[in-house]
Motif scaffolding. Structure first.
Motif, PDB file in Angstrom:
ATOM      1  N   ASP A 164       1.187  14.722   5.781  1.00 21.16           N
ATOM      2  CA  ASP A 164       2.535  14.504   6.300  1.00 21.16           C
ATOM      3  C   ASP A 164       3.534  14.125   5.211  1.00 21.16           C
ATOM      4  N   LEU A 165       3.051  13.922   4.002  1.00 19.20           N
ATOM      5  CA  LEU A 165       3.930  13.570   2.890  1.00 19.20           C
ATOM      6  C   LEU A 165       4.515  14.847   2.299  1.00 19.20           C
ATOM      7  N   THR A 166       5.826  14.957   2.268  1.00 23.51           N
ATOM      8  CA  THR A 166       6.475  16.197   1.841  1.00 23.51           C
ATOM      9  C   THR A 166       6.991  16.105   0.407  1.00 23.51           C
ATOM     10  N   GLY A 167       7.266  17.267  -0.156  1.00 23.10           N
ATOM     11  CA  GLY A 167       7.853  17.304  -1.487  1.00 23.10           C
ATOM     12  C   GLY A 167       9.214  16.640  -1.523  1.00 23.10           C
ATOM     13  N   SER A 168       9.997  16.824  -0.491  1.00 26.41           N
ATOM     14  CA  SER A 168      11.322  16.191  -0.436  1.00 26.41           C
ATOM     15  C   SER A 168      11.212  14.680  -0.426  1.00 26.41           C
ATOM     16  N   GLU A 169      10.217  14.163   0.296  1.00 24.80           N
ATOM     17  CA  GLU A 169      10.046  12.707   0.319  1.00 24.80           C
ATOM     18  C   GLU A 169       9.600  12.193  -1.044  1.00 24.80           C
ATOM     19  N   LEU A 170       8.744  12.922  -1.718  1.00 28.20           N
ATOM     20  CA  LEU A 170       8.301  12.498  -3.042  1.00 28.20           C
ATOM     21  C   LEU A 170       9.466  12.468  -4.018  1.00 28.20           C
ATOM     22  N   ILE A 171      10.328  13.453  -3.950  1.00 28.54           N
ATOM     23  CA  ILE A 171      11.504  13.451  -4.813  1.00 28.54           C
ATOM     24  C   ILE A 171      12.418  12.285  -4.460  1.00 28.54           C
ATOM     25  N   ASP A 172      12.553  12.010  -3.174  1.00 28.27           N
ATOM     26  CA  ASP A 172      13.358  10.864  -2.754  1.00 28.27           C
ATOM     27  C   ASP A 172      12.781   9.558  -3.291  1.00 28.27           C
ATOM     28  N   ARG A 173      11.455   9.443  -3.299  1.00 30.94           N
ATOM     29  CA  ARG A 173      10.820   8.228  -3.822  1.00 30.94           C
ATOM     30  C   ARG A 173      11.144   8.046  -5.303  1.00 30.94           C
ATOM     31  N   ALA A 174      11.267   9.148  -6.012  1.00 27.93           N
ATOM     32  CA  ALA A 174      11.587   9.058  -7.436  1.00 27.93           C
ATOM     33  C   ALA A 174      13.063   8.738  -7.664  1.00 27.93           C
ATOM     34  N   LEU A 175      13.927   9.352  -6.884  1.00 25.13           N
ATOM     35  CA  LEU A 175      15.362   9.190  -7.106  1.00 25.13           C
ATOM     36  C   LEU A 175      15.928   7.944  -6.425  1.00 25.13           C
ATOM     37  N   ARG A 176      15.311   7.534  -5.320  1.00 20.56           N
ATOM     38  CA  ARG A 176      15.733   6.315  -4.621  1.00 20.56           C
ATOM     39  C   ARG A 176      14.538   5.375  -4.542  1.00 20.56           C
ATOM     40  N   PRO A 177      14.301   4.595  -5.591  1.00 23.79           N
ATOM     41  CA  PRO A 177      13.115   3.741  -5.618  1.00 23.79           C
ATOM     42  C   PRO A 177      13.027   2.777  -4.437  1.00 23.79           C
ATOM     43  N   VAL A 178      14.172   2.370  -3.878  1.00 21.00           N
ATOM     44  CA  VAL A 178      14.169   1.476  -2.722  1.00 21.00           C
ATOM     45  C   VAL A 178      14.852   2.195  -1.567  1.00 21.00           C
ATOM     46  N   ASN A 179      14.107   2.387  -0.480  1.00 21.52           N
ATOM     47  CA  ASN A 179      14.658   3.083   0.676  1.00 21.52           C
ATOM     48  C   ASN A 179      14.058   2.490   1.949  1.00 21.52           C
ATOM     49  N   PRO A 180      14.760   1.560   2.597  1.00 22.32           N
ATOM     50  CA  PRO A 180      14.240   0.939   3.815  1.00 22.32           C
ATOM     51  C   PRO A 180      13.932   1.934   4.925  1.00 22.32           C
ATOM     52  N   GLU A 181      14.515   3.115   4.864  1.00 22.81           N
ATOM     53  CA  GLU A 181      14.273   4.102   5.916  1.00 22.81           C
ATOM     54  C   GLU A 181      12.840   4.609   5.915  1.00 22.81           C
ATOM     55  N   ARG A 182      12.113   4.435   4.819  1.00 19.60           N
ATOM     56  CA  ARG A 182      10.735   4.919   4.790  1.00 19.60           C
ATOM     57  C   ARG A 182       9.715   3.810   5.046  1.00 19.60           C
ATOM     58  N   TRP A 183      10.162   2.582   5.254  1.00 17.28           N
ATOM     59  CA  TRP A 183       9.225   1.472   5.311  1.00 17.28           C
ATOM     60  C   TRP A 183       8.270   1.544   6.500  1.00 17.28           C
ATOM     61  N   GLU A 184       8.822   1.746   7.684  1.00 17.21           N
ATOM     62  CA  GLU A 184       7.955   1.768   8.861  1.00 17.21           C
ATOM     63  C   GLU A 184       6.962   2.916   8.788  1.00 17.21           C
ATOM     64  N   ALA A 185       7.449   4.086   8.379  1.00 16.95           N
ATOM     65  CA  ALA A 185       6.549   5.239   8.243  1.00 16.95           C
ATOM     66  C   ALA A 185       5.526   5.007   7.140  1.00 16.95           C
ATOM     67  N   GLY A 186       5.944   4.321   6.057  1.00 11.01           N
ATOM     68  CA  GLY A 186       5.026   4.048   4.958  1.00 11.01           C
ATOM     69  C   GLY A 186       3.838   3.220   5.395  1.00 11.01           C
ATOM     70  N   ILE A 187       4.096   2.145   6.117  1.00 12.45           N
ATOM     71  CA  ILE A 187       3.005   1.314   6.631  1.00 12.45           C
ATOM     72  C   ILE A 187       2.173   2.099   7.632  1.00 12.45           C
ATOM     73  N   GLY A 188       2.828   2.853   8.498  1.00 13.56           N
ATOM     74  CA  GLY A 188       2.100   3.612   9.500  1.00 13.56           C
ATOM     75  C   GLY A 188       1.186   4.655   8.903  1.00 13.56           C
ATOM     76  N   ARG A 189       1.647   5.324   7.848  1.00 16.69           N
ATOM     77  CA  ARG A 189       0.822   6.351   7.213  1.00 16.69           C
ATOM     78  C   ARG A 189      -0.406   5.755   6.559  1.00 16.69           C
ATOM     79  N   ILE A 190      -0.232   4.616   5.923  1.00 20.70           N
ATOM     80  CA  ILE A 190      -1.368   3.985   5.275  1.00 20.70           C
ATOM     81  C   ILE A 190      -2.450   3.661   6.293  1.00 20.70           C
ATOM     82  N   ARG A 191      -2.055   3.110   7.415  1.00 21.29           N
ATOM     83  CA  ARG A 191      -3.027   2.772   8.441  1.00 21.29           C
ATOM     84  C   ARG A 191      -3.658   4.030   9.041  1.00 21.29           C
TER      85      ARG A 191
END
Length: 390
Positions: free
Chosen positions: A355-382
């Protein structure tokens, strides 16, 4: 967008399990170039690595066959030609697996480093981070009250699960010390050794610049028997290297220096001992997360900084005195919990995650802090590994 992967110290395992999934995802949304040296000391890119990517016809590969293979892996010689070459490629984003951070920072575009993301005593499949601050332990931005509350809410069930598990699983101090042969008449300082295979070029940054055997000897002499020094070996050292020399060195240092077995009472030695240690001696090891989670004071000798909330001491003499008097400062309990929340929600990810996309990976590099991904980030790990314990 043009993305350059610069990979002088990528190992075969890292290339296959970490880099290739990232490369594949980003190649669907950007123009991708790969710049790497040929294989040397189990790093770089060779035929076996390229075989994993034969179907990626749109990726541009530039494999450097240098007469001095150490050049790209360490800061040696003039890097002007390399920097000029990368400027000619004109990447918008450079993702590096390199130990020469200084040269990489001269590249054009946004430069980020692919680093390990695991953070014990949690054991999620969150193996990677994209960062601009390698080895800056505990780094996180200034967070407002609402962001702190959001992260605290996300980590709460995971934190409770982790604490409950280890409180029940790890035996008491007396049982652990008896099993490991550790006397209880003085403070115990834990020294987790770092991986010292020749493929680990990150060791060029270590302080002091000595082997693990020399580090143990030097530390033991500085302690002068005031504390018991317990050494745990890195699992990859035990797997890939001859450890007879280390065992012989420690055997000659006397009863106040102990080399722990890989496991103690069925659990990894470093984790088991961290629960009961009076202090942890670190360089650039990821074990700082265990020290923080279990409230263990930290001494860190490193070229890189540590977050202030870790309360890391830098002088061994002061650290020993504080440990003996019971006054050594542990990491902030509140900020420890916040850091783990921030790390798992915002930074760490599992690169093969479908479920991790190339666009999200680029966003992680260009926007090191993004609260919009936090809930999904924890959910994906679990979702990837619901049980945090291996």
């Amino acid at each position: 967008m043009r993305v350059l992967f610069y990979l002088p110290v990528v190992t075969p395992w890292w290339f296959e399990h970490i880099v290739t999934p990232i490369l594949r995802k980003i190649a669907t949304v950007a123009e991708v170039h790969v710049l790497a040296p040929t294989s040397w000391r189990n790093t770089g890119v060779g035929p076996e690595q390229l075989a994993h990517c034969l179907d990626l016809e749109e990726v541009n590969w530039q494999i450097i066959d240098s007469p001095d293979p150490a050049t790209l892996r360490t800061k040696s010689g003039d890097a002007a030609e390399l920097v000029a070459h990368v400027r000619g490629l004109a990447p918008d984003l450079v993702l590096c697996r390199t130990a020469d951070f200084e040269t990489a920072r001269k590249f054009p575009g946004t430069v980020r480093f692919l680093m390990e993301g695991s953070a014990a005593p949690f054991h999620f499949d969150a193996s990677t981070t994209i960062t601009d601050q390698p080895f800056v332990n505990g780094a996180m931005p200034e967070l407002g009250a609402s962001d702190r509350a959001s992260l605290d809410s996300l980590i709460a069930p995971l934190w409770a699960e982790m604490r409950t598990h280890w409180q029940r699983a790890i035996p008491d101090r007396g049982a652990v010390f008896r099993q490991a042969g550790i006397p209880e008449d003085r403070p115990m300082l834990l020294l987790p050794l770092e991986y010292e295979h020749e493929e680990n070029f990150f060791l060029q940054h270590r302080v002091p610049q000595v082997s693990n055997r020399a580090l143990v000897t030097k530390t033991a002499k500085q302690l002068a028997g005031k504390c018991t020094l317990v050494v745990t070996d890195h699992p990859l050292n035990a797997r890939h290297l001859d450890r007879r020399g280390l065992r012989d060195t420690i055997a000659q240092l006397g009863k106040r220096v102990i080399l722990a077995e890989p496991t103690i009472l069925g659990f990894p030695a470093t984790l088991t001992l961290a629960v009961h240690a009076d202090g942890m001696l670190l360089g650039d090891s990821k074990s700082f997360g265990m020290a923080a989670a279990f409230g263990v004071p930290i001494l860190r000798r490193s070229r890189f900084t540590s977050a202030s909330w870790l309360n890391a001491e830098t002088d061994l003499g002061r650290f020993v005195a504080a440990a003996r008097s019971g006054e050594a400062r542990a990491p902030s309990e509140e900020d420890t919990r916040l850091w783990f929340a921030y790390h798992f929600a915002n930074e760490a990810f599992y690169s093969p995650d479908p479920d991790l996309t190339g666009s999200e990976l680029i966003d992680r590099a260009l926007r090191p802090v993004n609260p919009e991904r936090w809930e999904a980030g924890i959910g994906r790990i679990r979702a990837v590994k619901p049980e945090y314990l291996h």
